[in-house]
Design a protein around this motif. Structure first.
Motif, PDB file in Angstrom:
ATOM      1  N   LYS A 152      43.632  11.996  84.823  1.00  0.00           N
ATOM      2  CA  LYS A 152      43.451  10.667  84.242  1.00  0.00           C
ATOM      3  C   LYS A 152      44.523  10.377  83.185  1.00  0.00           C
ATOM      4  O   LYS A 152      45.500  11.111  83.072  1.00  0.00           O
ATOM      5  CB  LYS A 152      42.041  10.551  83.671  1.00  0.00           C
ATOM      6  N   LYS A 153      44.318   9.338  82.412  1.00  0.00           N
ATOM      7  CA  LYS A 153      45.358   8.930  81.466  1.00  0.00           C
ATOM      8  C   LYS A 153      45.667  10.026  80.466  1.00  0.00           C
ATOM      9  O   LYS A 153      46.818  10.225  80.085  1.00  0.00           O
ATOM     10  CB  LYS A 153      44.922   7.654  80.740  1.00  0.00           C
ATOM     11  N   ASP A 158      39.760   9.789  79.677  1.00  0.00           N
ATOM     12  CA  ASP A 158      40.245   8.466  79.288  1.00  0.00           C
ATOM     13  C   ASP A 158      40.616   8.348  77.818  1.00  0.00           C
ATOM     14  O   ASP A 158      41.174   7.330  77.395  1.00  0.00           O
ATOM     15  CB  ASP A 158      39.177   7.410  79.610  1.00  0.00           C
TER      16      ASP A 158
END
Length: 220
Positions: A152-153, A158
């Motif tokens: 993910k980021k 997140d």
């Protein structure tokens, strides 16, 4: 503890990045004004007896002194909410951070060589190969961990954590930037997704730190 409680902050270290780089990055990220005292190496013998454990960096908050880079980095990360959302994520953050202990001695051996290293090509070659092998093994583990979270980021999902800032500083700036010639290609091969994350962090979240006077360009 809130970041607004961090008053009269002072960081004392040498005119290099080294062990002070991650705390400098954290203070910058947390938008905490601080006195960044970078002393010359020839001033260290005079200061040394006054510092706990007789080594730098030393940190001060409103007159209270702190030492030990990783411990102080965790302190700041808790202030800034960068230790994850629960105890399981905090474990992931701290165990990632403590990879420093597994690889930093190899960084020192390569870039702060003794006479034997500098005079004997076979010693230099063996030292670099051992350093690359160790760093690659750690990055392979970090790559597997990042893949489990879904790429993910950020490293754990997140939300940015201390793990991301450590990766951006120690792996990205120390090993892949200052140590580019030796370490960058093997690290990118071992951890393609983690290095993409580091590239993104450098371009976004930590760009202002890299561009600032707090980061010593072309220095260890």
């Amino acid at each position: 503890i809130m970041s607004t409680s961090l008053k009269n902050v002072k960081l004392t270290y040498f005119q290099v990045n080294g062990a002070a780089g991650l705390p400098r990055l954290l203070l910058h990220y947390g938008k905490v004004p601080f006195e960044n005292t970078a002393i010359a190496f020839d001033k260290w013998p005079e200061l040394k007896p006054t510092v706990e454990f007789n080594f730098l960096p030393q940190f001060e908050i409103d007159g209270k002194k702190y030492t030990q880079t990783l411990a102080f980095s965790i302190y700041l990360a808790r202030v800034f909410g960068l230790m994850g959302k629960d105890i399981e994520e905090e474990y992931q953050v701290t165990s990632t951070l403590f990879c420093h202990d597994d690889i930093f001695s190899h960084y020192v051996k390569v870039f702060f060589a003794n006479d034997e290293y500098s005079k004997k090509p076979e010693v230099k070659k063996a030292t670099q190969e051992a350093a690359v092998a160790k760093v690659v093994s750690i990055l392979e583990g970090l790559e597997a961990r990042y893949n489990k979270t879904g790429n993910k980021k950020y490293f754990l999902g997140d939300n940015i954590t201390l793990a991301d800032l450590w990766l951006a500083y120690e792996i990205g700036l120390n090993f892949m930037t200052f140590g580019k010639e030796i370490f960058e290609a093997p690290i990118r091969k071992a951890a393609p997704n983690v290095t993409k994350l580091i590239d993104r962090l450098h371009a976004e979240d930590v760009k202002s730190f890299i561009d600032s006077d707090l980061y010593f360009k072309n220095a260890p």
